[in-house]
Scaffold this motif. Structure first.
Motif, PDB file in Angstrom:
ATOM      1  N   ARG A 130       0.828  -1.210   0.000  1.00 25.72           N
ATOM      2  CA  ARG A 130       0.000   0.000   0.000  1.00 25.72           C
ATOM      3  C   ARG A 130       0.859   1.256   0.000  1.00 25.72           C
ATOM      4  NH1 ARG A 130      -3.336  -1.291   5.235  1.00 25.72           N
ATOM      5  NH2 ARG A 130      -1.190  -1.809   5.804  1.00 25.72           N
ATOM      6  N   LEU A 131       1.946   1.237   0.757  1.00 28.45           N
ATOM      7  CA  LEU A 131       2.832   2.404   0.784  1.00 28.45           C
ATOM      8  C   LEU A 131       3.514   2.608  -0.563  1.00 28.45           C
ATOM      9  CD1 LEU A 131       4.505   2.080   4.322  1.00 28.45           C
ATOM     10  CD2 LEU A 131       2.658   3.615   3.611  1.00 28.45           C
ATOM     11  N   VAL A 132       3.884   1.510  -1.205  1.00 24.69           N
ATOM     12  CA  VAL A 132       4.531   1.619  -2.521  1.00 24.69           C
ATOM     13  C   VAL A 132       3.558   2.187  -3.547  1.00 24.69           C
ATOM     14  CG1 VAL A 132       5.531   0.296  -4.426  1.00 24.69           C
ATOM     15  CG2 VAL A 132       6.216  -0.192  -2.071  1.00 24.69           C
ATOM     16  N   GLU A 133       2.318   1.745  -3.520  1.00 20.43           N
ATOM     17  CA  GLU A 133       1.328   2.271  -4.464  1.00 20.43           C
ATOM     18  C   GLU A 133       1.108   3.761  -4.238  1.00 20.43           C
ATOM     19  OE1 GLU A 133      -2.028  -0.209  -3.787  1.00 20.43           O
ATOM     20  OE2 GLU A 133      -1.214  -1.917  -4.930  1.00 20.43           O
ATOM     21  N   ARG A 134       1.065   4.169  -2.975  1.00 20.81           N
ATOM     22  CA  ARG A 134       0.910   5.603  -2.700  1.00 20.81           C
ATOM     23  C   ARG A 134       2.146   6.361  -3.163  1.00 20.81           C
ATOM     24  NH1 ARG A 134      -1.504   9.780  -0.742  1.00 20.81           N
ATOM     25  NH2 ARG A 134      -0.511  11.284   0.672  1.00 20.81           N
ATOM     26  N   ALA A 135       3.334   5.810  -2.944  1.00 17.97           N
ATOM     27  CA  ALA A 135       4.567   6.464  -3.393  1.00 17.97           C
ATOM     28  C   ALA A 135       4.548   6.683  -4.895  1.00 17.97           C
ATOM     29  CB  ALA A 135       5.782   5.631  -2.984  1.00 17.97           C
ATOM     30  N   GLN A 136       4.076   5.700  -5.648  1.00 17.72           N
ATOM     31  CA  GLN A 136       4.027   5.825  -7.104  1.00 17.72           C
ATOM     32  C   GLN A 136       3.039   6.906  -7.528  1.00 17.72           C
ATOM     33  OE1 GLN A 136       3.166   1.683  -7.847  1.00 17.72           O
ATOM     34  NE2 GLN A 136       5.291   1.229  -8.436  1.00 17.72           N
ATOM     35  N   ARG A 137       1.905   7.005  -6.816  1.00 23.52           N
ATOM     36  CA  ARG A 137       0.946   8.079  -7.133  1.00 23.52           C
ATOM     37  C   ARG A 137       1.562   9.443  -6.839  1.00 23.52           C
ATOM     38  NH1 ARG A 137      -2.704   4.442  -4.598  1.00 23.52           N
ATOM     39  NH2 ARG A 137      -2.686   5.700  -2.676  1.00 23.52           N
ATOM     40  N   LEU A 138       2.276   9.561  -5.728  1.00 18.66           N
ATOM     41  CA  LEU A 138       2.907  10.836  -5.379  1.00 18.66           C
ATOM     42  C   LEU A 138       4.027  11.186  -6.350  1.00 18.66           C
ATOM     43  CD1 LEU A 138       3.039  10.544  -1.473  1.00 18.66           C
ATOM     44  CD2 LEU A 138       1.466  11.910  -2.860  1.00 18.66           C
ATOM     45  N   ASP A 139       4.719  10.165  -6.872  1.00 14.99           N
ATOM     46  CA  ASP A 139       5.742  10.416  -7.899  1.00 14.99           C
ATOM     47  C   ASP A 139       5.116  11.100  -9.112  1.00 14.99           C
ATOM     48  OD1 ASP A 139       7.566   9.132  -6.283  1.00 14.99           O
ATOM     49  OD2 ASP A 139       7.684   7.310  -7.498  1.00 14.99           O
ATOM     50  N   GLN A 140       4.013  10.522  -9.572  1.00 16.41           N
ATOM     51  CA  GLN A 140       3.352  11.065 -10.760  1.00 16.41           C
ATOM     52  C   GLN A 140       2.832  12.472 -10.495  1.00 16.41           C
ATOM     53  OE1 GLN A 140       3.365   9.753 -13.748  1.00 16.41           O
ATOM     54  NE2 GLN A 140       2.221  11.529 -14.552  1.00 16.41           N
ATOM     55  N   GLU A 141       2.276  12.678  -9.321  1.00 17.39           N
ATOM     56  CA  GLU A 141       1.767  14.004  -8.962  1.00 17.39           C
ATOM     57  C   GLU A 141       2.893  15.026  -8.930  1.00 17.39           C
ATOM     58  OE1 GLU A 141      -0.111  15.993  -4.948  1.00 17.39           O
ATOM     59  OE2 GLU A 141      -0.896  14.036  -5.564  1.00 17.39           O
ATOM     60  N   LEU A 142       4.046  14.631  -8.388  1.00 14.22           N
ATOM     61  CA  LEU A 142       5.179  15.557  -8.320  1.00 14.22           C
ATOM     62  C   LEU A 142       5.713  15.870  -9.709  1.00 14.22           C
ATOM     63  CD1 LEU A 142       7.294  17.182  -6.771  1.00 14.22           C
ATOM     64  CD2 LEU A 142       8.619  15.079  -6.500  1.00 14.22           C
ATOM     65  N   LEU A 143       5.812  14.863 -10.565  1.00 19.53           N
ATOM     66  CA  LEU A 143       6.282  15.102 -11.934  1.00 19.53           C
ATOM     67  C   LEU A 143       5.384  16.094 -12.662  1.00 19.53           C
ATOM     68  CD1 LEU A 143       7.364  11.543 -13.130  1.00 19.53           C
ATOM     69  CD2 LEU A 143       8.778  13.608 -13.166  1.00 19.53           C
ATOM     70  N   GLN A 144       4.086  15.935 -12.510  1.00 20.02           N
ATOM     71  CA  GLN A 144       3.150  16.859 -13.152  1.00 20.02           C
ATOM     72  C   GLN A 144       3.304  18.267 -12.593  1.00 20.02           C
ATOM     73  OE1 GLN A 144      -0.600  14.940 -12.424  1.00 20.02           O
ATOM     74  NE2 GLN A 144      -0.369  13.464 -14.099  1.00 20.02           N
ATOM     75  N   ALA A 145       3.505  18.370 -11.284  1.00 24.51           N
ATOM     76  CA  ALA A 145       3.685  19.689 -10.670  1.00 24.51           C
ATOM     77  C   ALA A 145       4.962  20.347 -11.155  1.00 24.51           C
ATOM     78  CB  ALA A 145       3.706  19.550  -9.145  1.00 24.51           C
ATOM     79  N   LEU A 146       6.032  19.569 -11.303  1.00 23.97           N
ATOM     80  CA  LEU A 146       7.299  20.130 -11.789  1.00 23.97           C
ATOM     81  C   LEU A 146       7.175  20.586 -13.240  1.00 23.97           C
ATOM     82  CD1 LEU A 146       9.831  17.574 -10.213  1.00 23.97           C
ATOM     83  CD2 LEU A 146       9.413  19.928  -9.487  1.00 23.97           C
ATOM     84  N   GLN A 147       6.460  19.818 -14.046  1.00 30.86           N
ATOM     85  CA  GLN A 147       6.265  20.202 -15.446  1.00 30.86           C
ATOM     86  C   GLN A 147       5.445  21.487 -15.560  1.00 30.86           C
ATOM     87  OE1 GLN A 147       4.489  16.636 -17.005  1.00 30.86           O
ATOM     88  NE2 GLN A 147       6.423  15.488 -17.023  1.00 30.86           N
ATOM     89  N   LYS A 148       4.406  21.618 -14.743  1.00 30.66           N
ATOM     90  CA  LYS A 148       3.602  22.845 -14.751  1.00 30.66           C
ATOM     91  C   LYS A 148       4.436  24.036 -14.311  1.00 30.66           C
ATOM     92  CE  LYS A 148      -0.875  20.621 -13.874  1.00 30.66           C
ATOM     93  NZ  LYS A 148      -1.992  20.467 -12.896  1.00 30.66           N
ATOM     94  N   GLU A 149       5.275  23.830 -13.314  1.00 30.01           N
ATOM     95  CA  GLU A 149       6.106  24.923 -12.814  1.00 30.01           C
ATOM     96  C   GLU A 149       7.082  25.395 -13.884  1.00 30.01           C
ATOM     97  OE1 GLU A 149       9.332  24.456  -9.658  1.00 30.01           O
ATOM     98  OE2 GLU A 149       7.693  25.316  -8.486  1.00 30.01           O
TER      99      GLU A 149
END
Length: 418
Positions: A130-149
C-alpha cells in the motif's frame, strides 16, 4: 575520527569530555554529578553548523524546499529529507556511486527528493504494498507539478537529469542478503551498479540489515543510515554487533531502556520548563497500564495510539479510551478510588520518567557506538554525524561509512549548503 563525537570511557578513540558547546536543553539536564556524567558520555546531538531558520517565515513550509517537494510532507520530514538527501548526494559524488538504494522507503518522500530533486538514480525498497502504491501516485503528482512549474517559469531551466524512483515491494530479511537490493535498476546504463545504501529512520533490525549488506557486498561502496525503534532490535542478532561491545560487562539493554532511547530529550526538557498540563500523560498512561494488566496479565507492552488533549480528560475517561485502543472493553468496571490515588502521584511519575529519560542519549550512544565499531573493526571508514536539528528530529545521528578513506572530506558532509 576527527568528526566523531565523544566515545564512551575506555572505548577506542576515547577523549576527555568536552565542556563547551552544550545546548540550552542539555545544560538544563546537565546539572548535578549524575546528570553531568550521563550528558558528557553521550554522543553530541548538536549539529556542527548553525541550522538556517528554514521555518522562520512559515512553520509548516521549509524555505529550503520548493513547493512541489513540500506537498504532503510535514515540516519534520521536510527537514529530514532535505538534509539527508543533500548528504547522500555529496557522499555519492565522493565515492562514485551510480545508484542509491533507499531501504524502508515508506511513501517515498526521501526517494522522490533524491531522484527528482537532486538527479540521483534511486531504487526504493519497501515491504508494504500500500505504501509503494501511494509512493508511485505521489511520484506522478510531483512530476506533473514540476512540469507545470517549468511551463509557468520557462526562464528556470532544469539542468540535471530527472529520474523517477524505481519502486520495489520487498521485505528485507535482517539476517539474510537481499538480491533485489543489489541489482541495478531496470533500464540503467550501468551493467554493474556501484551502490550507496541509505535508510531514513529504518526501523529496528532494518538498520542492522543495511550494515550487513554494506559489510558483505562488494557492490556497496557507501552507507548513510539513520536508525530508529531500538526496542525492536533482535538480541542476539541486532545488538551487539561489535566484538568490543559484546565483551563489555553489563552491556545488556532490556526493552525498557531501548524503548526509552527513542524519546525526544530536547522536546521533553522544554515541556518540563513550561510545566504544562500535558505532563499528566505519563501518570494517566501508568494508571492505564495497571488496569490493562489486571484485565489481561498476558498482554505486555501494548501499543496505545495517541489520545488527543489528554490534559482535558478525567483519568477514567482516558483509561476507557486507552482500553478501546488496545482492543479491550472500554466499559470494564474501574476502581475509581485507585485511579484517583494514582493521579495523586502525578509529580512522582513525572520525576521517574525524567530520570529514565536522562539515560536515553546514553543508551542510544551505546547502540550507535556498537554499530560504528562493528564497521571499524572490519577496516571500514565510519563516522557518526548529527545532521538534523534535534528539536525537529530527535533521532538525528547518521552513520556514514565508506570502503575507502575520505579523510577530512567527511566534514563536507556536515556542512549546510547556502
Amino acid at each position: 575520527m576527527g568528526h566523531t563525537p565523544l566515545l564512551m570511557a575506555g572505548s577506542p578513540g576515547w577523549t576527555e569530555p568536552a565542556t563547551a558547546g552544550h545546548t540550552a536543553a542539555g545544560d538544563a539536564w546537565g546539572r548535578g554529578s549524575g546528570q553531568s556524567t550521563a550528558y558528557a558520555l553521550a554522543f553530541t546531538r548538536t549539529p556542527g553548523f548553525q541550522t538556517p531558520s528554514e521555518f522562520l517565515e512559515n512553520p509548516s513550509q521549509s524555505s529550503r524546499l520548493t513547493a512541489p517537494f513540500r506537498k504532503h510532507v510535514r515540516p519534520k520530514k521536510q527537514h529530514e529529507i532535505r538534509r539527508l538527501g543533500e548528504l547522500v548526494k555529496k557522499l555519492s559524488d565522493l565515492t562514485g556511486c551510480t545508484q542509491v538504494v533507499d531501504v524502508g522507503s515508506g511513501q517515498g518522500h526521501l526517494s522522490r527528493f533524491m531522484s527528482l530533486g537532486l538527479g540521483l538514480m534511486v531504487k526504493s525498497i519497501e515491504g508494504d504494498q500500500r505504501l509503494v502504491e501511494r509512493a508511485q501516485r505521489l511520484d506522478q503528482e510531483l512530476l506533473q507539478a514540476l512540469q507545470k512549474e517549468e511551463k509557468r517559469n520557462p526562464q528556470v531551466v532544469h539542468t540535471g537529469p530527472r529520474h523517477r524512483p524505481h519502486h520495489v515491494v520487498r521485505w528485507v530479511d535482517p539476517m539474510a542478503l537481499c538480491e533485489e537490493l543489489l541489482l541495478p535498476v531496470e533500464n540503467s546504463p550501468q551493467s554493474e551498479a556501484r551502490l550507496l545504501l541509505t535508510g531514513l529512520h529504518a526501523c529496528g533490525d532494518l538498520s542492522v540489515a543495511l550494515l550487513r549488506h554494506f559489510s558483505c557486498c562488494p557492490e556497496v561502496a557507501a552507507l548513510a543510515s539513520v536508525g530508529c525503534c531500538y526496542m525492536k532490535l533482535s538480541d542476539p542478532g541486532g545488538y551487539p554487533l561489535s566484538q568490543w561491545v559484546a565483551g563489555l560487562p553489563g552491556r545488556e539493554l532490556p526493552y525498557r531502556l531501548r524503548e526509552g532511547a527513542c524519546h525526544a530529550l530536547e522536546e521533553y526538557a522544554e515541556r518540563l520548563q513550561k510545566a504544562g498540563p500535558g505532563l499528566r500523560t505519563h501518570c494517566y498512561r501508568a494508571a492505564l497500564e495497571t488496569v490493562i494488566r489486571r484485565a489481561r496479565p498476558e498482554l505486555r507492552r501494548p501499543g496505545v495510539q495517541g489520545i488527543p488533549r489528554v490534559h482535558e480528560l478525567k483519568i477514567e475517561e482516558y483509561v476507557q479510551r486507552g482500553l478501546q485502543r488496545v482492543g479491550l472493553d472500554p466499559n470494564l468496571p474501574l476502581n475509581l478510588a485507585a485511579l484517583r490515588a494514582h493521579q495523586a502521584q502525578e509529580n512522582r511519575v513525572v520525576a521517574f520518567f525524567s530520570l529514565a529519560l536522562l539515560l536515553a542519549p546514553l543508551v542510544e550512544t551505546l547502540i550507535l557506538l556498537d554499530r560504528l565499531l562493528y564497521l571499524q573493526e572490519q577496516g571500514f571508514h565510519a563516522e557518526l554525524l548529527p545532521i538534523f536539528s534535534p528539536e525537529l528530529s530527535p533521532r538525528n545521528l547518521v552513520l556514514v561509512a565508506t570502503k575507502r578513506p575520505l579523510g577530512e572530506t567527511f566534514s563536507v558532509l556536515e556542512t549546510e549548503d547556502s
